[in-house]
Design a protein around this motif. Structure first.
Motif, PDB file in Angstrom:
ATOM      1  N   THR A 192       0.824  -1.209   0.000  1.00 43.10           N
ATOM      2  CA  THR A 192       0.000   0.000   0.000  1.00 43.10           C
ATOM      3  C   THR A 192       0.857   1.257   0.000  1.00 43.10           C
ATOM      4  OG1 THR A 192      -0.155  -0.186   2.421  1.00 43.10           O
ATOM      5  CG2 THR A 192      -1.957  -1.108   1.117  1.00 43.10           C
ATOM      6  N   THR A 193       2.010   1.220   0.640  1.00 42.33           N
ATOM      7  CA  THR A 193       2.898   2.394   0.618  1.00 42.33           C
ATOM      8  C   THR A 193       3.367   2.692  -0.792  1.00 42.33           C
ATOM      9  OG1 THR A 193       3.640   1.957   2.877  1.00 42.33           O
ATOM     10  CG2 THR A 193       5.039   3.356   1.521  1.00 42.33           C
TER      11      THR A 193
ATOM     12  N   VAL B 216       0.325   4.009  -2.845  1.00 39.60           N
ATOM     13  CA  VAL B 216      -0.020   5.381  -2.460  1.00 39.60           C
ATOM     14  C   VAL B 216       1.011   6.357  -3.003  1.00 39.60           C
ATOM     15  CG1 VAL B 216      -0.152   6.941  -0.476  1.00 39.60           C
ATOM     16  CG2 VAL B 216      -1.408   4.790  -0.449  1.00 39.60           C
TER      17      VAL B 216
ATOM     18  N   ALA C 167       0.022   9.230  -5.715  1.00 41.35           N
ATOM     19  CA  ALA C 167       0.183  10.624  -5.305  1.00 41.35           C
ATOM     20  C   ALA C 167       1.172  11.350  -6.208  1.00 41.35           C
ATOM     21  CB  ALA C 167       0.627  10.691  -3.843  1.00 41.35           C
TER      22      ALA C 167
ATOM     23  N   VAL D 102      -7.513   3.257  -6.953  1.00 41.14           N
ATOM     24  CA  VAL D 102      -6.851   4.290  -6.161  1.00 41.14           C
ATOM     25  C   VAL D 102      -7.531   4.434  -4.804  1.00 41.14           C
ATOM     26  CG1 VAL D 102      -6.196   6.721  -6.088  1.00 41.14           C
ATOM     27  CG2 VAL D 102      -6.157   5.488  -8.262  1.00 41.14           C
TER      28      VAL D 102
ATOM     29  N   SER E   4      -6.845   1.421  -2.589  1.00 43.32           N
ATOM     30  CA  SER E   4      -5.486   1.430  -2.059  1.00 43.32           C
ATOM     31  C   SER E   4      -5.388   2.322  -0.830  1.00 43.32           C
ATOM     32  CB  SER E   4      -4.498   1.885  -3.137  1.00 43.32           C
ATOM     33  OG  SER E   4      -4.541   1.034  -4.259  1.00 43.32           O
ATOM     34  N   PHE E   5      -6.023   3.480  -0.885  1.00 40.51           N
ATOM     35  CA  PHE E   5      -5.980   4.394   0.265  1.00 40.51           C
ATOM     36  C   PHE E   5      -6.770   3.825   1.442  1.00 40.51           C
ATOM     37  CE2 PHE E   5      -4.508   7.433  -2.879  1.00 40.51           C
ATOM     38  CZ  PHE E   5      -3.627   8.208  -2.144  1.00 40.51           C
TER      39      PHE E   5
ATOM     40  N   ALA F   2      -4.670   1.116   2.941  1.00 39.05           N
ATOM     41  CA  ALA F   2      -3.572   1.711   3.703  1.00 39.05           C
ATOM     42  C   ALA F   2      -4.060   2.258   5.043  1.00 39.05           C
ATOM     43  CB  ALA F   2      -2.910   2.818   2.885  1.00 39.05           C
TER      44      ALA F   2
ATOM     45  N   LEU G  18      -1.176  10.059   5.073  1.00 36.51           N
ATOM     46  CA  LEU G  18      -2.216   9.873   4.068  1.00 36.51           C
ATOM     47  C   LEU G  18      -2.902  11.184   3.711  1.00 36.51           C
ATOM     48  CD1 LEU G  18      -4.004   6.539   5.059  1.00 36.51           C
ATOM     49  CD2 LEU G  18      -2.486   6.960   3.132  1.00 36.51           C
TER      50      LEU G  18
ATOM     51  N   ALA H 150      -0.983  12.698   0.920  1.00 39.80           N
ATOM     52  CA  ALA H 150      -1.070  11.761  -0.202  1.00 39.80           C
ATOM     53  C   ALA H 150      -2.429  11.838  -0.877  1.00 39.80           C
ATOM     54  CB  ALA H 150      -0.794  10.334   0.289  1.00 39.80           C
ATOM     55  N   VAL H 151      -3.500  11.913  -0.090  1.00 42.45           N
ATOM     56  CA  VAL H 151      -4.845  12.052  -0.665  1.00 42.45           C
ATOM     57  C   VAL H 151      -4.977  13.382  -1.389  1.00 42.45           C
ATOM     58  CG1 VAL H 151      -7.278  12.297  -0.080  1.00 42.45           C
ATOM     59  CG2 VAL H 151      -5.937  10.484   0.956  1.00 42.45           C
TER      60      VAL H 151
ATOM     61  N   ALA I 138      -3.046  12.939  -4.692  1.00 40.47           N
ATOM     62  CA  ALA I 138      -3.624  11.976  -5.632  1.00 40.47           C
ATOM     63  C   ALA I 138      -4.915  12.485  -6.255  1.00 40.47           C
ATOM     64  CB  ALA I 138      -3.864  10.643  -4.941  1.00 40.47           C
TER      65      ALA I 138
END
Length: 364
Positions: free
Chosen positions: A99-100, A103, A107, A146, A149-150, A153, A165, A168-169, A172
């Motif tokens: 997941t890292t 992400v 992103a 996508v 995945s978040f 995570a 996150l 990252a969110v 992304a």
């Protein structure tokens, strides 16, 4: 008598226009579209190869490492460890790694894509052949993957790293403060409300981290929401060109480096089996149970080698936890330890950690 002169000279007929073929006027656009489709297909193939192939390669490598590099022991594990066990073991031990990477790819790919598509002094957009790899992966990835995945995570990452996150969110999905509200005052009120909720959630933990001088926790918990407000948006073209290849290479290097502990993590649970010795008394066999039948229990010993123990000589069996995962932080977020994920924290509430059996402390 002279011949009469024609006052109206003869005009040569105009040449007929050449027939127009329906595909000529769109030939250039059609070729460019086909080229873009081919690049999209290649990017899609490379992305799905990474998503599907990496877990399979890791699983095979884990079996080889677990067998100590011996061919016959590897074949024994392959014959007895089913694909369901491999998938379950991979998900439980490598979920954070997978997941890292996803992400980070989504992103960075979204930022690179919006930067490549934006206006520039020399060109309107980067040609498809020069678009960063992560940007092409972000283009072909469906939105549900996508989002999944978040979400995955969010439940598998340690609570200490969950604030990451937020930026990252924002990167992304290209979320900026301007998208909250078009007017300045309501936008500021919404931001203050979100920051107040975040402060209520992690405020006591930040104060404890300050008292303990835990700079890592302070940086992760304090800087992440501020970074989320400024991470979205296009990058300057002069920054994108050197940053994209360096960042993509760094992500792949980190993936390879973080894969080492995943490959070396045992596939089978660690147990201590108490066996009646042939000379009397009992013996503790520490290792991983590979298979059990009507005659023998096959144990891959922790000190190396395979041992076949008759089932009628087995007295007891104890499941041992992994003692290598010692906590490094003394911080909690609302009764959840910061080094636990949401799944682990909820699991500890349902089934608290039991006392480690004395047999598990037997030296190898």
């Amino acid at each position: 008598m002279s011949a009469p002169v024609d006052d109206h000279p003869t005009v040569a007929p105009a040449p007929e226009p050449a027939p127009v073929r329906s595909g000529d006027d769109h030939a250039g656009n059609g070729a460019g579209q086909r080229d873009r489709d081919e690049r999209r297909d290649r990017a899609s193939q490379s992305f799905w190869t990474l998503v599907v192939g990496v877990p399979a390669v890791f699983s095979v490598l884990r079996l080889a490492v677990e067998a100590g590099g011996e061919l016959q022991t590897t074949l024994l594990l392959v014959a007895n460890v089913g694909p369901v066990n491999l998938i379950a073991g991979f998900l439980t031990t490598a979920a954070q790694l997978v997941t890292t990477v996803l992400v980070a790819v989504f992103a960075l790919g979204a930022v690179f894509a919006v930067s490549a598509d934006g206006p520039a002094p020399d060109a309107a957009a980067v040609p498809p052949a020069r678009r960063p790899l992560f940007a092409r992966w972000a283009d072909i990835t469906p939105a549900w993957l996508v989002l999944a995945s978040f979400l995955f995570a969010m439940v598998t990452w340690e609570l200490l790293y969950l604030p990451l996150l937020l930026p990252a969110v924002a990167a992304a999905f290209q979320l900026t403060p301007e998208r909250l509200h078009e007017r300045l005052l309501p936008r500021l009120l919404l931001l203050l409300g979100l920051l107040a909720g975040y402060g209520w959630l992690v405020g006591p933990t930040v104060l404890d981290a300050w008292d303990q001088r835990d700079l890592v926790a302070l940086s992760l918990l304090g800087a992440s929401p501020l970074l989320a407000c400024a991470v979205a948006g296009p990058l300057p073209r002069a920054v994108l060109r050197p940053l994209a290849p360096v960042t993509q290479t760094a992500v792949l290097v980190v993936l390879a480096w973080a894969a080492v502990p995943v490959i070396t993590t045992p596939v089978l649970p660690l147990t201590v089996v108490t066996v009646t010795a042939s000379t009397g008394g009992s013996e503790d066999v520490r290792g991983h149970v590979v298979a059990v039948d009507d005659v023998n229990m096959t144990i891959l010993e922790a000190r190396g080698g395979v041992r076949f123990v008759p089932v009628d000589r087995i007295e007891a069996q104890v499941l041992c936890p992994n003692e290598d995962e010692l906590p490094r932080h003394r911080l909690r977020i609302h009764d959840f330890h910061v080094e636990d994920s949401l799944l682990e924290g909820l699991g500890r509430r349902v089934r608290p950690v039991h006392r480690i059996d004395a047999a598990c402390r037997t030296p190898i």
